[in-house]
Scaffold this motif. Structure first.
Motif, PDB file in Angstrom:
ATOM      1  N   TRP A  90      70.286  55.812  18.976  1.00  0.00           N
ATOM      2  CA  TRP A  90      69.039  55.119  19.277  1.00  0.00           C
ATOM      3  C   TRP A  90      68.003  56.127  19.768  1.00  0.00           C
ATOM      4  CZ3 TRP A  90      68.383  50.288  17.746  1.00  0.00           C
ATOM      5  CH2 TRP A  90      69.506  49.494  17.538  1.00  0.00           C
ATOM      6  N   GLU A  91      66.859  56.168  19.106  1.00  0.00           N
ATOM      7  CA  GLU A  91      65.780  57.083  19.446  1.00  0.00           C
ATOM      8  C   GLU A  91      64.515  56.292  19.762  1.00  0.00           C
ATOM      9  OE1 GLU A  91      65.807  60.368  19.601  1.00  0.00           O
ATOM     10  OE2 GLU A  91      67.712  60.915  18.638  1.00  0.00           O
ATOM     11  N   ASP A  92      63.672  56.840  20.642  1.00  0.00           N
ATOM     12  CA  ASP A  92      62.388  56.209  20.942  1.00  0.00           C
ATOM     13  C   ASP A  92      61.503  56.236  19.699  1.00  0.00           C
ATOM     14  OD1 ASP A  92      60.521  55.325  23.402  1.00  0.00           O
ATOM     15  OD2 ASP A  92      59.340  56.559  22.015  1.00  0.00           O
ATOM     16  N   ILE A  93      60.714  55.176  19.493  1.00  0.00           N
ATOM     17  CA  ILE A  93      59.891  55.100  18.287  1.00  0.00           C
ATOM     18  C   ILE A  93      58.791  56.169  18.258  1.00  0.00           C
ATOM     19  CG2 ILE A  93      60.373  52.677  17.783  1.00  0.00           C
ATOM     20  CD1 ILE A  93      57.025  53.548  19.274  1.00  0.00           C
ATOM     21  N   GLY A  94      58.580  56.856  19.382  1.00  0.00           N
ATOM     22  CA  GLY A  94      57.629  57.959  19.382  1.00  0.00           C
ATOM     23  C   GLY A  94      58.014  59.069  18.425  1.00  0.00           C
ATOM     24  N   ILE A  95      59.277  59.085  17.999  1.00  0.00           N
ATOM     25  CA  ILE A  95      59.739  60.094  17.051  1.00  0.00           C
ATOM     26  C   ILE A  95      58.973  60.029  15.739  1.00  0.00           C
ATOM     27  CG2 ILE A  95      61.558  58.670  16.009  1.00  0.00           C
ATOM     28  CD1 ILE A  95      63.320  61.169  15.934  1.00  0.00           C
ATOM     29  N   PHE A  96      58.411  58.849  15.424  1.00  0.00           N
ATOM     30  CA  PHE A  96      57.725  58.677  14.140  1.00  0.00           C
ATOM     31  C   PHE A  96      56.364  59.370  14.085  1.00  0.00           C
ATOM     32  CE2 PHE A  96      60.308  54.583  14.068  1.00  0.00           C
ATOM     33  CZ  PHE A  96      61.315  55.157  13.312  1.00  0.00           C
ATOM     34  N   ARG A  97      55.902  59.905  15.201  1.00  0.00           N
ATOM     35  CA  ARG A  97      54.648  60.661  15.178  1.00  0.00           C
ATOM     36  C   ARG A  97      54.798  61.990  14.444  1.00  0.00           C
ATOM     37  NH1 ARG A  97      50.381  59.565  18.754  1.00  0.00           N
ATOM     38  NH2 ARG A  97      50.653  57.689  20.015  1.00  0.00           N
ATOM     39  N   LEU A 169      34.877  63.742  24.429  1.00  0.00           N
ATOM     40  CA  LEU A 169      36.316  63.508  24.428  1.00  0.00           C
ATOM     41  C   LEU A 169      36.733  62.885  25.754  1.00  0.00           C
ATOM     42  CD1 LEU A 169      37.676  66.815  22.836  1.00  0.00           C
ATOM     43  CD2 LEU A 169      36.913  64.713  21.696  1.00  0.00           C
ATOM     44  N   SER A 170      37.843  62.181  25.719  1.00  0.00           N
ATOM     45  CA  SER A 170      38.292  61.475  26.919  1.00  0.00           C
ATOM     46  C   SER A 170      39.806  61.530  27.029  1.00  0.00           C
ATOM     47  CB  SER A 170      37.834  60.010  26.860  1.00  0.00           C
ATOM     48  OG  SER A 170      38.486  59.328  25.783  1.00  0.00           O
ATOM     49  N   LYS A 171      40.297  61.108  28.198  1.00  0.00           N
ATOM     50  CA  LYS A 171      41.720  60.912  28.416  1.00  0.00           C
ATOM     51  C   LYS A 171      41.925  59.508  28.989  1.00  0.00           C
ATOM     52  CE  LYS A 171      43.302  65.677  29.037  1.00  0.00           C
ATOM     53  NZ  LYS A 171      44.079  66.609  29.896  1.00  0.00           N
ATOM     54  N   TYR A 172      42.972  58.842  28.498  1.00  0.00           N
ATOM     55  CA  TYR A 172      43.235  57.485  28.944  1.00  0.00           C
ATOM     56  C   TYR A 172      43.758  57.474  30.378  1.00  0.00           C
ATOM     57  CZ  TYR A 172      43.091  56.471  23.936  1.00  0.00           C
ATOM     58  OH  TYR A 172      42.719  56.376  22.634  1.00  0.00           O
ATOM     59  N   ALA A 173      43.514  56.374  31.058  1.00  0.00           N
ATOM     60  CA  ALA A 173      44.033  56.187  32.418  1.00  0.00           C
ATOM     61  C   ALA A 173      45.315  55.361  32.364  1.00  0.00           C
ATOM     62  CB  ALA A 173      42.995  55.478  33.289  1.00  0.00           C
ATOM     63  N   GLY A 174      46.358  55.836  33.037  1.00  0.00           N
ATOM     64  CA  GLY A 174      47.584  55.069  33.161  1.00  0.00           C
ATOM     65  C   GLY A 174      48.381  54.890  31.899  1.00  0.00           C
ATOM     66  N   ARG A 175      48.301  55.812  30.960  1.00  0.00           N
ATOM     67  CA  ARG A 175      49.082  55.715  29.727  1.00  0.00           C
ATOM     68  C   ARG A 175      49.960  56.943  29.553  1.00  0.00           C
ATOM     69  NH1 ARG A 175      45.110  53.337  24.981  1.00  0.00           N
ATOM     70  NH2 ARG A 175      43.845  51.955  26.285  1.00  0.00           N
ATOM     71  N   GLU A 176      50.991  56.789  28.699  1.00  0.00           N
ATOM     72  CA  GLU A 176      51.901  57.895  28.439  1.00  0.00           C
ATOM     73  C   GLU A 176      51.199  59.016  27.685  1.00  0.00           C
ATOM     74  OE1 GLU A 176      55.379  56.537  26.451  1.00  0.00           O
ATOM     75  OE2 GLU A 176      55.962  55.143  28.049  1.00  0.00           O
ATOM     76  N   TYR A 177      50.253  58.655  26.818  1.00  0.00           N
ATOM     77  CA  TYR A 177      49.554  59.656  26.016  1.00  0.00           C
ATOM     78  C   TYR A 177      48.562  60.407  26.904  1.00  0.00           C
ATOM     79  CZ  TYR A 177      47.190  61.748  21.992  1.00  0.00           C
ATOM     80  OH  TYR A 177      46.669  62.626  21.076  1.00  0.00           O
ATOM     81  N   LYS A 178      48.752  61.719  27.072  1.00  0.00           N
ATOM     82  CA  LYS A 178      47.969  62.495  28.021  1.00  0.00           C
ATOM     83  C   LYS A 178      46.981  63.459  27.360  1.00  0.00           C
ATOM     84  CE  LYS A 178      50.185  60.625  31.443  1.00  0.00           C
ATOM     85  NZ  LYS A 178      49.519  59.598  32.289  1.00  0.00           N
ATOM     86  N   LYS A 179      46.973  63.541  26.043  1.00  0.00           N
ATOM     87  CA  LYS A 179      46.090  64.492  25.376  1.00  0.00           C
ATOM     88  C   LYS A 179      44.673  63.930  25.278  1.00  0.00           C
ATOM     89  CE  LYS A 179      49.769  66.466  22.497  1.00  0.00           C
ATOM     90  NZ  LYS A 179      50.216  66.758  21.113  1.00  0.00           N
ATOM     91  N   TYR A 180      43.729  64.799  24.910  1.00  0.00           N
ATOM     92  CA  TYR A 180      42.362  64.356  24.700  1.00  0.00           C
ATOM     93  C   TYR A 180      42.295  63.433  23.478  1.00  0.00           C
ATOM     94  CZ  TYR A 180      40.341  67.574  28.098  1.00  0.00           C
ATOM     95  OH  TYR A 180      39.983  68.215  29.253  1.00  0.00           O
ATOM     96  N   ALA A 181      41.403  62.459  23.547  1.00  0.00           N
ATOM     97  CA  ALA A 181      41.223  61.504  22.449  1.00  0.00           C
ATOM     98  C   ALA A 181      39.758  61.105  22.385  1.00  0.00           C
ATOM     99  CB  ALA A 181      42.106  60.278  22.660  1.00  0.00           C
ATOM    100  N   LEU A 182      39.417  60.404  21.326  1.00  0.00           N
ATOM    101  CA  LEU A 182      38.083  59.822  21.210  1.00  0.00           C
ATOM    102  C   LEU A 182      38.047  58.485  21.928  1.00  0.00           C
ATOM    103  CD1 LEU A 182      37.407  60.575  17.433  1.00  0.00           C
ATOM    104  CD2 LEU A 182      36.693  61.913  19.417  1.00  0.00           C
ATOM    105  N   LEU A 183      36.867  57.959  22.158  1.00  0.00           N
ATOM    106  CA  LEU A 183      36.748  56.621  22.738  1.00  0.00           C
ATOM    107  C   LEU A 183      37.288  55.599  21.744  1.00  0.00           C
ATOM    108  CD1 LEU A 183      33.182  56.750  24.329  1.00  0.00           C
ATOM    109  CD2 LEU A 183      35.381  57.364  25.353  1.00  0.00           C
TER     110      LEU A 183
END
Length: 283
Positions: A90-97, A169-183
């Motif tokens: 069993w693997e986390d679905i994040g593997i599909f990235r 560019l922005s970073k989300y608050a309170g999420r697992e994804y920590k990289k820069y992203a667009l709005l």
């Protein structure tokens, strides 16, 4: 992007039937998926493997047809039917990235979206009756009150706000994804996607925008979303007023200093790299 699997072809026509020996079976538990890794590639179990591991004791009605990639059919299996499959974990679905081959990653995350829909739509929200699968289209209906349920697809925008040679560019608050992203943000009832762009930018960073230009769309099964990408230009002052409930950070970057490297998965990354490489042109 994750859906760009050529020369393989994804077909989502609904054609329920019984799985064949070579059919692929997808098993999920919450955010986990059953697979094995062979060298650098992921592999899903086949219907034949499941039968061999269970001594032939398995029921075809426990599998739901999902879609076809090329000529290979994919089915959703019930977790209790897989027993022990040697070599599979069993693997986390994040593997599909990032997992290869890419067409199996796309199949795996698309199957997960359908798994969550089936899993959360067992009973009618109107009368509480048990929902059943339609035989002609991908739809669940209630035999008691005739309520119909279709797969959940949420339209949302990805927004690249530019100001000359700069991009926001922005970073989300309170999420697992920590990289820069667009709005980004979901479309609300009664508004166009262009209105969603204006509203989300104003709500998240307090800026006005103009010259909103469509770029590209992407199915994003990680969040049941159909993403629609737009470039737009700053209209007026550039001082940011941050919505700290949504974002932990938002700042302007010169084109040459955008903190992103190419990856072959997301619309957000492609838009950032498109601006970084100076290749975006208005239609």
């Amino acid at each position: 992007m994750i859906q760009d699997i050529a020369p393989h072809r994804y077909r989502n026509e609904y054609k329920p039937g019984k799985p064949q020996d070579e059919s692929t079976i997808l098993f999920y538990k919450g955010r986990r998926v059953l697979l094995k890794k062979e060298k650098a590639h992921i592999v899903f179990p086949s219907y034949r493997e499941i039968g061999e591991c269970n001594g032939g004791a398995f029921a075809q009605e426990k599998y739901t047809y999902l879609f076809t990639v090329d000529c290979g059919e994919f089915y959703l299996g019930e977790c209790e039917t897989h027993m022990d499959l040697p070599g599979y974990e069993w693997e986390d679905i994040g593997i599909f990235r990032s997992a290869l081959p890419k067409y199996l990653s796309f199949a795996g995350i698309t199957g997960w979206q359908l798994y969550r829909w089936y899993d959360s739509r067992r009973f009618c929200g109107r009368c509480g009756g048990r929902l059943v699968k339609d035989k002609k289209e991908r739809m669940l209906f209630c035999p008691e009150c005739k309520q119909m349920e279709y797969p959940r697809i949420c339209p949302a925008v990805i927004v690249a706000v530019t100001d000359g040679n700069r991009i926001l560019l922005s970073k989300y608050a309170g999420r697992e994804y920590k990289k820069y992203a667009l709005l980004a943000g979901f479309a609300e009832i009664g508004e166009t996607l262009e209105d969603t762009v204006r509203r989300e930018v104003m709500e998240e960073v307090g800026l006005k925008v103009k010259n909103i230009t469509y770029y590209k769309s992407q199915p994003w099964s990680f969040t049941d979303t159909l993403l629609v990408g737009f470039f737009c230009e700053l209209d007026g002052e550039s001082e940011i007023t941050l919505d700290e409930d949504e974002l932990s950070l938002a700042q302007w970057f010169e084109r040459e200093s955008i903190p992103a490297e190419y990856e072959d998965c997301s619309l957000t990354n492609e838009m950032m790299m498109t601006f970084k490489m100076k290749s975006f042109k208005k239609p």
